[in-house]
Design an enzyme around this catalytic site. Structure first.
Site, PDB file in Angstrom:
ATOM      1  N   LYS A  67      94.301  24.886   2.393  1.00 30.52           N
ATOM      2  CA  LYS A  67      94.747  26.038   2.920  1.00 30.52           C
ATOM      3  C   LYS A  67      96.372  26.098   3.210  1.00 30.52           C
ATOM      4  O   LYS A  67      96.825  25.429   3.576  1.00 30.52           O
ATOM      5  CB  LYS A  67      94.053  26.543   4.643  1.00 30.52           C
ATOM      6  CG  LYS A  67      94.687  27.809   4.961  1.00 30.52           C
ATOM      7  CD  LYS A  67      94.124  27.794   6.384  1.00 30.52           C
ATOM      8  CE  LYS A  67      95.230  27.786   7.611  1.00 30.52           C
ATOM      9  NZ  LYS A  67      96.335  28.623   7.472  1.00 30.52           N
ATOM     10  N   LEU A 101      91.627  26.800  10.676  1.00 29.15           N
ATOM     11  CA  LEU A 101      93.209  25.895  11.009  1.00 29.15           C
ATOM     12  C   LEU A 101      93.812  27.369  11.132  1.00 29.15           C
ATOM     13  O   LEU A 101      93.873  28.421  10.648  1.00 29.15           O
ATOM     14  CB  LEU A 101      93.363  25.664   9.670  1.00 29.15           C
ATOM     15  CG  LEU A 101      93.035  24.215   9.079  1.00 29.15           C
ATOM     16  CD1 LEU A 101      93.333  23.698   7.908  1.00 29.15           C
ATOM     17  CD2 LEU A 101      93.141  22.966  10.213  1.00 29.15           C
ATOM     18  N   ASP A 102      94.916  27.057  12.369  1.00 27.20           N
ATOM     19  CA  ASP A 102      95.875  28.062  12.476  1.00 27.20           C
ATOM     20  C   ASP A 102      96.554  28.790  11.424  1.00 27.20           C
ATOM     21  O   ASP A 102      96.606  28.326  10.344  1.00 27.20           O
ATOM     22  CB  ASP A 102      96.897  27.469  13.436  1.00 27.20           C
ATOM     23  CG  ASP A 102      96.277  27.191  14.789  1.00 27.20           C
ATOM     24  OD1 ASP A 102      95.248  27.570  15.218  1.00 27.20           O
ATOM     25  OD2 ASP A 102      96.974  26.317  15.579  1.00 27.20           O
ATOM     26  N   TYR A 103      96.949  29.859  11.574  1.00 27.92           N
ATOM     27  CA  TYR A 103      97.662  30.746  10.593  1.00 27.92           C
ATOM     28  C   TYR A 103      98.749  29.826  10.051  1.00 27.92           C
ATOM     29  O   TYR A 103      99.180  29.680   8.685  1.00 27.92           O
ATOM     30  CB  TYR A 103      98.235  32.167  11.426  1.00 27.92           C
ATOM     31  CG  TYR A 103      99.065  32.904  10.265  1.00 27.92           C
ATOM     32  CD1 TYR A 103      98.411  33.861   9.573  1.00 27.92           C
ATOM     33  CD2 TYR A 103     100.416  32.983  10.737  1.00 27.92           C
ATOM     34  CE1 TYR A 103      99.223  34.843   8.511  1.00 27.92           C
ATOM     35  CE2 TYR A 103     101.085  33.711   9.816  1.00 27.92           C
ATOM     36  CZ  TYR A 103     100.401  34.716   8.830  1.00 27.92           C
ATOM     37  OH  TYR A 103     101.134  35.661   8.056  1.00 27.92           O
ATOM     38  N   THR A 105      99.113  26.650  10.373  1.00 33.19           N
ATOM     39  CA  THR A 105      98.863  25.249  10.071  1.00 33.19           C
ATOM     40  C   THR A 105      98.320  25.257   8.437  1.00 33.19           C
ATOM     41  O   THR A 105      97.504  26.238   8.028  1.00 33.19           O
ATOM     42  CB  THR A 105      97.597  24.834  10.872  1.00 33.19           C
ATOM     43  OG1 THR A 105      98.393  24.811  12.279  1.00 33.19           O
ATOM     44  CG2 THR A 105      97.342  23.193  10.523  1.00 33.19           C
TER      45      THR A 105
END
Length: 243
Positions: A67, A101-103, A105
């Site tokens: 990602k 996963l965070d935006y 990260t």
């Protein structure tokens, strides 16, 4: 006979927890009747509808995805931002991320249409290790590092013991880089752990998920997991559940 939420999850409609929410909110029918009970068991011959759409059994698929930063760990976004499923335009199966996963990260994220597998990979009781590289503001003291290792008290409870290792520090830029392995997945957990000791995260990447790594992949790339890797992950979760 299988539990209804497990059948929905295995069909790739949603994770098992989301399937339970769909049932309790009256959005699931079995043989034309709305079912609200989570313990309901169904036969292979039963006709199941979710949101008015007949359930079709999909073959399970499993992907390892790198990602990039600036991508939402979701199948859609009401603000029109890029989501992880945008990177699988040719795939006919309805996949979703295993956890999130965070935006901001980057890193290793599993994608699948198997809700039961998702539950095994994300529930804390299965004890699956996830390793992050975090660049943080400032240079934490030994006492603060021990705090991270033993567990940090957050608003939603104590974090489990973590493995923490300082990789480098830059006194001139007043920053340091850590490798941190956790065994649970609270929302924004790594960022909140470092914030709690006064050293906010500047950059965060998930390097490993269990034994899986990002070797050979660039941001936005993906590869299908091998049957052996899927089997190993299931085996890991079963062992973790016996801890």
């Amino acid at each position: 006979m299988e539990r209804l939420q497990k059948v929905i999850a295995q069909a790739g409609v949603a994770s098992r927890r989301k399937a339970e929410e769909l049932i309790t909110s009256g959005k699931v029918k079995v043989n034309g009747q709305v079912v609200l009970e989570l313990g309901t068991k169904v036969k292979p011959s039963d006709e199941i509808e979710v949101n008015g759409i007949p359930l079709e059994k999909e073959e399970p698929v499993y992907f390892l995805f790198y990602k990039p930063r600036g991508v939402i760990s979701s199948v859609k976004d009401d603000k029109g931002r890029k989501v992880v499923t945008d990177f699988f335009p040719e795939l006919k199966e309805r996949i979703f991320p295993v956890g999130r996963l965070d935006y901001d990260t980057s890193g290793l994220l599993l994608m699948t249409n198997d809700g039961e597998f998702t539950n095994q990979m994300t529930h804390p009781r299965y004890h699956i290790p996830k390793t992050y590289i975090a660049k943080v503001k400032g240079i934490p003291s030994k006492t603060q590092i021990i705090q991270l290792q033993k567990g940090i008290k957050l608003e939603d409870g104590m974090t489990a013991p973590a493995k923490v290792k300082m990789l480098s520090l830059d006194k001139r830029k007043n920053s340091s880089i850590f490798e941190l392995t956790i065994y649970e997945g609270k929302n924004r957990q790594v960022r909140r752990m470092f914030e709690a000791i006064g050293h906010p995260v500047l950059k965060l990447k998930r390097e490993r998920f269990a034994f899986l790594t990002l070797d050979g992949l660039s941001p936005g790339d993906s590869r299908e997991l091998t049957p052996h890797e899927v089997k190993q992950l299931r085996h890991l979760s079963q062992n973790g559940n016996q801890r």
